[in-house]
Design an enzyme around this catalytic site. Structure first.
Site, short mmCIF file in Angstrom:
data_model
loop_
_atom_site.label_atom_id
_atom_site.label_comp_id
_atom_site.label_asym_id
_atom_site.label_seq_id
_atom_site.Cartn_x
_atom_site.Cartn_y
_atom_site.Cartn_z
CE LYS A 57 113.14 41.63 69.71
NZ LYS A 57 114.07 43.39 68.91
CG ASP A 65 111.98 46.27 67.19
OD1 ASP A 65 112.90 46.43 67.52
OD2 ASP A 65 112.14 45.14 67.35
P1 NAP Z 1 120.30 38.35 65.85
O1 NAP Z 1 118.63 38.26 65.03
O2 NAP Z 1 120.84 38.16 66.38
O3 NAP Z 1 121.00 38.59 64.19
C1 NAP Z 1 122.33 39.50 64.48
C2 NAP Z 1 123.37 39.43 62.59
O4 NAP Z 1 124.68 39.72 62.99
C3 NAP Z 1 122.58 38.65 62.45
O5 NAP Z 1 122.51 38.67 60.82
C4 NAP Z 1 124.27 37.75 62.14
O6 NAP Z 1 124.91 37.28 61.15
C5 NAP Z 1 124.92 39.47 62.21
N1 NAP Z 1 126.40 38.84 63.04
C6 NAP Z 1 126.56 38.78 63.59
N2 NAP Z 1 127.98 38.47 64.44
C7 NAP Z 1 128.48 38.68 63.04
C8 NAP Z 1 130.40 38.38 62.81
N3 NAP Z 1 131.36 38.64 64.24
N4 NAP Z 1 130.31 39.44 61.15
C9 NAP Z 1 129.43 39.28 60.68
N5 NAP Z 1 127.93 39.29 61.29
C10 NAP Z 1 127.72 38.98 62.45
O7 NAP Z 1 119.97 40.17 66.29
P2 NAP Z 1 118.68 41.35 66.31
O8 NAP Z 1 117.88 41.08 66.89
O9 NAP Z 1 119.15 41.56 64.75
O10 NAP Z 1 120.13 42.47 66.38
C11 NAP Z 1 120.80 43.17 65.82
C12 NAP Z 1 121.44 44.30 65.97
O11 NAP Z 1 120.48 45.30 66.55
C13 NAP Z 1 121.82 44.59 68.14
O12 NAP Z 1 122.89 44.24 68.41
C14 NAP Z 1 121.86 45.82 68.38
O13 NAP Z 1 122.95 46.59 68.59
C15 NAP Z 1 119.89 45.95 67.26
N6 NAP Z 1 119.44 46.28 68.01
C16 NAP Z 1 119.11 47.50 67.78
C17 NAP Z 1 117.66 48.41 67.95
C18 NAP Z 1 117.66 49.79 68.43
O14 NAP Z 1 116.79 49.74 68.77
N7 NAP Z 1 117.88 50.47 67.44
C19 NAP Z 1 116.95 47.47 68.87
C20 NAP Z 1 117.51 45.86 68.58
C21 NAP Z 1 118.17 45.59 68.44
P3 NAP Z 1 125.38 34.75 60.64
O15 NAP Z 1 123.29 35.59 60.65
O16 NAP Z 1 125.42 35.21 59.77
O17 NAP Z 1 124.95 35.30 62.21
#
Ligand code: NAP
Length: 520
Positions: A307, A348
């Site tokens: 992205k 998003d």
């Molecule tokens: P990202 O940029 O990789 O961010 C992941 C987030 O999750 C970070 O804040 C990370 O914390 C936290 N995290 C990961 N593992 C963790 C753990 N074991 N304990 C505590 N915190 C943890 O990912 P993203 O793009 O934001 O996506 C996040 C989620 O959004 C995806 O997994 C997906 O399910 C969802 N999503 C939904 C849609 C939709 O249309 N509904 C679209 C896209 C994504 P740290 O900063 O500490 O690493």
């Protein structure tokens, strides 16, 4: 002439082979490939028997292959037996035989096969070359070599793509060759070449009956090719779209978009585009696409990990970036306009904001001064925080890595804390933007049930599963919940509008994602 669908029959016994022939007819194979090298007791009688079975079972053409072990065959069959098999096939009047180019170049083999083919013009020779490790050194030279060796043969040139960017030489060959040619890439990175062979006029493309009977890595099933990738609707004018990401194999987007294209009778096709991590990989991929306007790619969804790469690509090449995407620092949609220029958007943010307002039956302005807890500080959290702070909500960001929460909070003027502050949660709306609770770790939750309250609205952006543990526990105490599917459908619907200028059937989109998620 349109590309034929070839379905391999790859059974150890005559009985199973006959069942597979039946099944291949049922899925609509144009050509049934008898991979007789798979037979445990291969002899001429067995070959005759199976050729007759195909001829008597339907209208499919017959292709006989007795593959050399050195090129992916099985069974260690002697060269003499293999040549006798081919002789029998030609004399039985099959439509095609497939012989390795390396073997056909040998005088003794050629002397045996060529006169047979000359006296049985119904049978056409396919001359094949395979590389299971990497792409050929020069596919166009190899093509010329096969044509020079046997001008009437159909060259079949197949290699493993180690990266999606390895597929473009196959596309160039298909685009440039005037004669019949079979070419595609094996492996997951090569998947799109099996589908685009149809658009680019390849002589045939292979698809298996099921995953177990696949005869090459990355082979799609005939059902996937027909139902998911619109095999019967693909033509040379079809416009292409796709999701760029890694991984993408389980993305629901191809099913969602292709179902909507089908419903709207649109000449459009949507593909999973596995582009490995890294700005360089992303740039090479998009350069490859943009310089081949004849591929007719018109737009992309962009997902993890690209992205941000999409944004940098557009900025360095004078593309248009919507101010919202610029502020979020990520784009999830690319549209290629009439002049071949790229426009970037982020849907998003709107997807999440609509999920909130629709489910809470409010307008965005009603979120002003509402205390909102955003858990997470990654890409989705950024999009959500931008949307919420734009309407004046009182946002507090909680994240495992506190420094990331601090950076985001500073940028958008909100509060922040570590996850250890969640016991003091005081919010009307709680939004999970972490990946916690996502399949397969469905027993995880970002916020313990003790910290939830019945007057909260709890929104989980995770959509696989739709009912996460967080949402189940929130529901149990009487809190209102919003699932991630609402956001997924909204952001996909906004992309559909950007791609086609039409509003899609969102209920259909939701149904398709739910079905896709319920599959194993
Ligand atoms: P990202 O940029 O990789 O961010 C992941 C987030 O999750 C970070 O804040 C990370 O914390 C936290 N995290 C990961 N593992 C963790 C753990 N074991 N304990 C505590 N915190 C943890 O990912 P993203 O793009 O934001 O996506 C996040 C989620 O959004 C995806 O997994 C997906 O399910 C969802 N999503 C939904 C849609 C939709 O249309 N509904 C679209 C896209 C994504 P740290 O900063 O500490 O690493």
């Amino acid at each position: 002439m349109s590309t034929k669908l070839a379905v391999p029959v790859s059974a150890k016994t005559i009985k199973t082979a006959k069942q597979q022939i039946e099944a291949a007819n049922q899925v609509g194979a144009d050509i049934i490939e008898l991979r007789v090298d798979y037979l445990e007791n291969l002899d001429i009688t067995a070959v005759k028997n199976l050729i007759a079975a195909v001829k008597n079972s339907g209208n499919s053409s017959v292709l006989v292959t007795c593959r050399d072990d050195r090129e992916g065959g099985t069974g260690h069959h002697s060269i003499d037996l293999r040549m006798n098999v081919f002789a029998e096939a030609v004399q039985s009047g099959v439509d095609f035989i497939d012989l390795e180019f390396q073997n056909y170049k040998q005088q003794n083999i050629r002397r045996k096969i060529k006169p047979l083919l000359d006296s049985n013009p119904k049978t056409r020779l396919i001359l094949s070359a395979h590389d299971f490790e990497r792409k050929f050194q020069n596919i166009s030279d190899l093509y010329t070599e096969t044509k020079n060796c046997e001008p009437d043969a159909v060259p079949k040139l197949v290699y493993t793509a180690n990266h999606i960017n390895d597929c473009f030489e196959v596309f160039d060959l298909l685009h440039n060759s005037k004669d019949d040619v079979i070419t595609f890439c094996m492996g997951e990175a090569g998947l799109i070449s099996r589908v685009l062979a149809v658009k680019l006029g390849g002589f045939l493309t292979f698809a298996s009956l099921n995953i177990k009977s696949a005869t090459a890595p990355g082979q799609l099933t005939a059902t996937e090719l027909k139902e998911l990738y619109r095999f019967d609707s693909i033509n040379d004018k079809i416009e292409l779209f796709g999701v760029i990401g890694s991984p993408v194999a389980h993305s629901a987007s191809p099913a969602v978009f292709n179902t909507c294209f089908e419903k709207e009778k649109m000449n459009r096709l949507y593909l999973p585009l596995l582009v490995e991590d890294g700005q360089r990989e992303f740039d090479i991929f998009l350069n490859n696409i943009l310089k081949r306007t004849w591929l007719n790619f018109k737009g992309f969804s962009v997902t993890i990990p690209h992205k941000h790469n999409a944004l940098d690509y557009a900025k360095n090449r004078g593309g248009f970036v919507e101010p919202l995407a610029e502020r979020i620092g990520a784009a999830n949609t690319i549209v290629i306009n009439e002049n071949g220029k790229i426009n970037l958007y982020n849907t998003d943010c709107a997807g999440a904001m609509e999920a909130i307002t629709e489910n809470m039956k409010i307008e965005r302005k009603d979120l002003r001064n509402v205390p909102v807890a955003v858990v997470g500080a990654g890409g989705v959290a950024r999009a959500v925080v931008v949307g919420l702070t734009d309407v004046g909500a009182g946002v507090k960001i909680y994240n495992r890595t506190v420094q990331k929460a601090e950076r985001l909070a500073k940028e958008f003027d909100c509060e922040c804390a570590g996850l250890d502050d969640l016991p003091n949660l005081n919010a009307k709306l709680l939004i999970n933007c972490t990946s916690l609770g996502m399949y397969p770790d469905i027993k995880c939750t970002p916020v313990l049930k003790e910290y939830l309250s019945s007057d909260m609205v709890v929104f989980d952006t995770v959509y696989n599963p739709a009912q996460t543990l967080l949402l189940k526990e929130a529901k149990k105490i009487g809190a209102k919940t919003i699932d991630g599917l609402s956001m997924f459908v909204n952001q996909a619907a906004a992309q559909f509008k950007l791609f086609t200028n039409k509003v899609p059937d969102r209920a259909l989109m939701r149904k398709v994602v739910s079905q896709k998620l319920s599959q194993p």
